[in-house]
Design a protein around this motif. Structure first.
Motif, mmCIF file in Angstrom:
data_model
loop_
_atom_site.group_PDB
_atom_site.id
_atom_site.type_symbol
_atom_site.label_atom_id
_atom_site.label_comp_id
_atom_site.label_asym_id
_atom_site.label_seq_id
_atom_site.Cartn_x
_atom_site.Cartn_y
_atom_site.Cartn_z
ATOM 1 N N MET A 130 71.985 18.156 -13.684
ATOM 2 C CA MET A 130 72.240 17.301 -12.517
ATOM 3 C C MET A 130 72.675 15.916 -13.003
ATOM 4 O O MET A 130 72.034 15.337 -13.885
ATOM 5 C CB MET A 130 70.984 17.188 -11.661
ATOM 6 N N ASP A 131 73.749 15.386 -12.430
ATOM 7 C CA ASP A 131 74.265 14.067 -12.794
ATOM 8 C C ASP A 131 73.605 13.033 -11.898
ATOM 9 O O ASP A 131 73.756 13.057 -10.679
ATOM 10 C CB ASP A 131 75.782 14.052 -12.610
ATOM 11 N N PHE A 132 72.842 12.090 -12.495
ATOM 12 C CA PHE A 132 72.087 11.126 -11.708
ATOM 13 C C PHE A 132 72.870 9.848 -11.423
ATOM 14 O O PHE A 132 72.343 8.925 -10.810
ATOM 15 C CB PHE A 132 70.774 10.801 -12.411
ATOM 16 N N ASN A 133 74.111 9.758 -11.896
ATOM 17 C CA ASN A 133 74.947 8.613 -11.560
ATOM 18 C C ASN A 133 75.549 8.819 -10.179
ATOM 19 O O ASN A 133 75.843 9.943 -9.764
ATOM 20 C CB ASN A 133 76.068 8.459 -12.592
ATOM 21 N N ASP A 134 75.760 7.718 -9.459
ATOM 22 C CA ASP A 134 76.376 7.810 -8.135
ATOM 23 C C ASP A 134 77.810 8.309 -8.241
ATOM 24 O O ASP A 134 78.576 7.848 -9.107
ATOM 25 C CB ASP A 134 76.375 6.442 -7.457
ATOM 26 N N THR A 135 78.175 9.224 -7.369
ATOM 27 C CA THR A 135 79.576 9.586 -7.222
ATOM 28 C C THR A 135 80.261 8.450 -6.458
ATOM 29 O O THR A 135 79.585 7.579 -5.880
ATOM 30 C CB THR A 135 79.717 10.887 -6.431
ATOM 31 N N PRO A 136 81.585 8.408 -6.418
ATOM 32 C CA PRO A 136 82.250 7.356 -5.637
ATOM 33 C C PRO A 136 81.784 7.322 -4.183
ATOM 34 O O PRO A 136 81.579 6.242 -3.613
ATOM 35 C CB PRO A 136 83.727 7.739 -5.748
ATOM 36 N N GLU A 137 81.581 8.499 -3.595
ATOM 37 C CA GLU A 137 81.146 8.551 -2.200
ATOM 38 C C GLU A 137 79.724 8.016 -2.065
ATOM 39 O O GLU A 137 79.404 7.285 -1.115
ATOM 40 C CB GLU A 137 81.223 10.003 -1.704
ATOM 41 N N GLU A 138 78.860 8.368 -3.037
ATOM 42 C CA GLU A 138 77.475 7.877 -3.010
ATOM 43 C C GLU A 138 77.417 6.375 -3.249
ATOM 44 O O GLU A 138 76.606 5.670 -2.632
ATOM 45 C CB GLU A 138 76.643 8.626 -4.052
ATOM 46 N N ALA A 139 78.259 5.886 -4.150
ATOM 47 C CA ALA A 139 78.304 4.447 -4.420
ATOM 48 C C ALA A 139 78.728 3.683 -3.164
ATOM 49 O O ALA A 139 78.197 2.600 -2.866
ATOM 50 C CB ALA A 139 79.256 4.152 -5.570
ATOM 51 N N LYS A 140 79.662 4.247 -2.419
ATOM 52 C CA LYS A 140 80.108 3.629 -1.174
ATOM 53 C C LYS A 140 78.963 3.587 -0.164
ATOM 54 O O LYS A 140 78.737 2.569 0.505
ATOM 55 C CB LYS A 140 81.289 4.403 -0.596
ATOM 56 N N PHE A 141 78.224 4.708 -0.073
ATOM 57 C CA PHE A 141 77.090 4.764 0.850
ATOM 58 C C PHE A 141 76.017 3.755 0.441
ATOM 59 O O PHE A 141 75.454 3.054 1.290
ATOM 60 C CB PHE A 141 76.502 6.173 0.875
ATOM 61 N N ARG A 142 75.744 3.639 -0.856
ATOM 62 C CA ARG A 142 74.742 2.686 -1.332
ATOM 63 C C ARG A 142 75.145 1.255 -0.960
ATOM 64 O O ARG A 142 74.301 0.451 -0.549
ATOM 65 C CB ARG A 142 74.561 2.814 -2.843
ATOM 66 N N ALA A 143 76.411 0.952 -1.099
ATOM 67 C CA ALA A 143 76.886 -0.395 -0.754
ATOM 68 C C ALA A 143 76.711 -0.661 0.744
ATOM 69 O O ALA A 143 76.335 -1.771 1.147
ATOM 70 C CB ALA A 143 78.351 -0.539 -1.157
ATOM 71 N N GLU A 144 76.981 0.364 1.567
ATOM 72 C CA GLU A 144 76.809 0.210 3.009
ATOM 73 C C GLU A 144 75.345 -0.041 3.362
ATOM 74 O O GLU A 144 75.025 -0.885 4.208
ATOM 75 C CB GLU A 144 77.317 1.468 3.726
ATOM 76 N N VAL A 145 74.448 0.715 2.714
ATOM 77 C CA VAL A 145 73.016 0.551 2.963
ATOM 78 C C VAL A 145 72.558 -0.846 2.537
ATOM 79 O O VAL A 145 71.824 -1.522 3.274
ATOM 80 C CB VAL A 145 72.208 1.627 2.204
ATOM 81 N N ARG A 146 72.996 -1.288 1.373
ATOM 82 C CA ARG A 146 72.616 -2.623 0.899
ATOM 83 C C ARG A 146 73.073 -3.704 1.866
ATOM 84 O O ARG A 146 72.332 -4.653 2.157
ATOM 85 C CB ARG A 146 73.216 -2.870 -0.485
ATOM 86 N N ASP A 147 74.277 -3.554 2.362
ATOM 87 C CA ASP A 147 74.815 -4.546 3.292
ATOM 88 C C ASP A 147 74.002 -4.572 4.581
ATOM 89 O O ASP A 147 73.646 -5.644 5.091
ATOM 90 C CB ASP A 147 76.281 -4.225 3.588
ATOM 91 N N TRP A 148 73.675 -3.373 5.102
ATOM 92 C CA TRP A 148 72.913 -3.299 6.353
ATOM 93 C C TRP A 148 71.513 -3.872 6.177
ATOM 94 O O TRP A 148 71.034 -4.644 7.005
ATOM 95 C CB TRP A 148 72.836 -1.849 6.837
ATOM 96 N N LEU A 149 70.848 -3.514 5.084
ATOM 97 C CA LEU A 149 69.499 -4.012 4.845
ATOM 98 C C LEU A 149 69.477 -5.525 4.659
ATOM 99 O O LEU A 149 68.564 -6.208 5.143
ATOM 100 C CB LEU A 149 68.901 -3.329 3.604
ATOM 101 N N SER A 150 70.479 -6.048 3.985
ATOM 102 C CA SER A 150 70.520 -7.497 3.759
ATOM 103 C C SER A 150 70.631 -8.269 5.072
ATOM 104 O O SER A 150 70.202 -9.423 5.164
ATOM 105 C CB SER A 150 71.696 -7.856 2.847
ATOM 106 N N LYS A 151 71.189 -7.617 6.093
ATOM 107 C CA LYS A 151 71.373 -8.269 7.389
ATOM 108 C C LYS A 151 70.210 -8.020 8.341
ATOM 109 O O LYS A 151 70.089 -8.701 9.367
ATOM 110 C CB LYS A 151 72.664 -7.785 8.038
ATOM 111 N N ASN A 152 69.352 -7.029 8.024
ATOM 112 C CA ASN A 152 68.318 -6.634 8.981
ATOM 113 C C ASN A 152 66.892 -6.690 8.442
ATOM 114 O O ASN A 152 65.945 -6.416 9.179
ATOM 115 C CB ASN A 152 68.595 -5.203 9.466
ATOM 116 N N ALA A 153 66.720 -7.025 7.172
ATOM 117 C CA ALA A 153 65.372 -7.080 6.589
ATOM 118 C C ALA A 153 65.314 -8.186 5.540
ATOM 119 O O ALA A 153 66.345 -8.733 5.128
ATOM 120 C CB ALA A 153 65.000 -5.728 5.981
ATOM 121 N N THR A 154 64.087 -8.510 5.103
ATOM 122 C CA THR A 154 63.862 -9.556 4.111
ATOM 123 C C THR A 154 63.420 -8.933 2.793
ATOM 124 O O THR A 154 62.565 -8.037 2.777
ATOM 125 C CB THR A 154 62.766 -10.527 4.591
#
Length: 409
Positions: free
Chosen positions: A1-25
């Motif tokens: 199993m490859d534990f590095n983010d795929t391009p699609e997973e990296a995109k999803f991670r960036a989206e999650v980080r952006d959302w959390l930064s705007k909605n949580a501390t």
């Protein structure tokens, strides 16, 4: 199993980080955010955060879209969990409902059940609990004595459950009962969902040594439930319960939100012991290294489980392995963190305790985790028999009817 983010997973991670930064501390920026909250405040904060996650599509990432989920892969759930763990968000009171009860409803309930319960649970509008353990049963779930007797198209339930987490604020629960005492204990069980607000259900919180009351006794006195509230066939309760138990061990074994190795490293850097900063002491570093190795083993074992889930398979005995290691690690690490803080480690007041009492609270709670989802001894038997293929324990009650088994005085 490859534990590095795929391009699609990296995109999803960036989206999650952006959302959390705007909605949580971030935890590093939060100060006393979770101190001295009443039960009503805790429930309110959890419901608000759950609804916000649901609106953003993060509340049930792996669940089918038709039931309100996102239909994403398990790795998307892992990514979200990794990113959310950096933020000061409520420790979810929905873990039992979303992690154990609702998956059981989705696996064994009717379409009407799913339409009625899944989406409200995802949004945090309703809270669920699991009603399995009993005073006379100990770790033997199938030894339960709560009975359900058929009366027309209804069942009348009498009995008691114990150690039920969160029952005092739950709306619904899944209840395992004995419907046929004339067959071996595993064969005479039936599962129902029940309304926890029914007058025939009495909840009594249990005062713990920590001063909290997270566990409860629950009593049923002539509780009437419709046959349509049954999950699975009559007598198939053990099969239904296994779905819940496997998900419970997965949830407990992979539980997040406690002080872990990274937190301990930061503490060791800030605390001075006899020969200087604790992080420079060889014995301290050795203990931290041991827990780091355990943490990595838990992470990769969890990925094995997630791989199975991604293929549509039921979580296997590897979740029992994770639970054995994680619960003891939680307890030992909490104890060590308290010791490093010297006298400060025994202060219960989060307003003045170092790290807001994180390690003290963890040590108090860890004993419960070593029981919840199966005691260490039960899980070691499961691993021995189902993973290592060792001979099963002798069971003198295997083919005896439940009503023929000896009863304690």
């Amino acid at each position: 199993m490859d534990f590095n983010d795929t391009p699609e997973e990296a995109k999803f991670r960036a989206e999650v980080r952006d959302w959390l930064s705007k909605n949580a501390t971030l935890k590093s920026e939060a100060k006393n955010a979770n101190v001295d909250r009443t039960q009503d405040q805790v429930v309110k904060r959890n419901k608000e955060w759950q609804a916000k996650k649901a609106d953003a599509g993060y509340a049930a990432l792996t669940w089918p879209k038709e039931w309100g989920g996102a239909g994403a892969s398990p790795i998307h759930s892992v990514i979200y969990g990794q990113e959310e763990s950096r933020y000061d968000v409520p420790g979810s009171i929905f873990a039992i409902g979303l992690g154990m009860c609702i998956p059981t409803v989705m696996a064994w309930g009717s379409d009407e059940h799913k339409k009625r319960f899944v989406k409200p649970a995802i949004r945090g509008e309703e809270i669920w609990c699991q009603l399995f353990s009993e005073p006379a049963g100990g770790s033997d779930v199938a030894g339960l004595r709560t009975r359900a007797e058929k009366d027309g198209d209804e069942w009348v339930i009498n009995g008691q459950k114990v150690w039920t987490s969160g029952a005092q604020f739950c709306d619904y629960g899944i209840l395992l009962t004995r419907t046929d005492p004339n067959v071996p204990k595993h064969k005479g069980l039936t599962m129902f969902w029940i309304d926890m607000k029914d007058p025939a259900v009495e909840v009594r919180p249990i005062r713990q040594m920590s001063g909290e009351s997270g566990f409860n006794e629950v009593f049923f006195t002539d509780l009437r439930v419709k046959d349509s509230q049954r999950l699975g066939k009559e007598g198939d309760g053990w099969k239904v319960a296994l779905t819940t138990l496997m998900n419970e061990r997965l949830a407990v074994g992979g539980s997040q939100g406690n002080a872990d190795v990274d937190d301990l490293i930061r503490l060791a850097r800030d605390v001075d012991i006899a020969d200087g900063p604790a992080i420079n002491n060889g014995a301290v570093r050795e203990r931290i290294a041991d827990w780091y190795v355990q943490a990595q083993g838990l992470k990769f074992t969890r990925f094995r489980t997630l791989t199975a889930l991604s293929k549509g398979e039921t979580p296997g005995p590897e979740s029992s392995i994770s639970k054995i290691v994680a619960a003891k690690k939680m307890q030992d690490l909490g104890s060590f963190g308290m010791d490093l803080q010297d006298q400060g480690g025994i202060i219960r007041d989060r307003n003045v305790s170092p790290l807001e009492g994180a390690y003290t609270e963890q040590w108090f709670g860890a004993a419960g985790y070593r029981i919840a989802g199966g005691t260490d001894e039960i899980l070691r038997n499961i691993v021995a028999e189902r993973v290592l293929g060792l001979p099963q324990d002798v069971r003198v009650d295997k083919d005896k009817a439940f009503n023929e088994l000896p009863k304690g005085k």
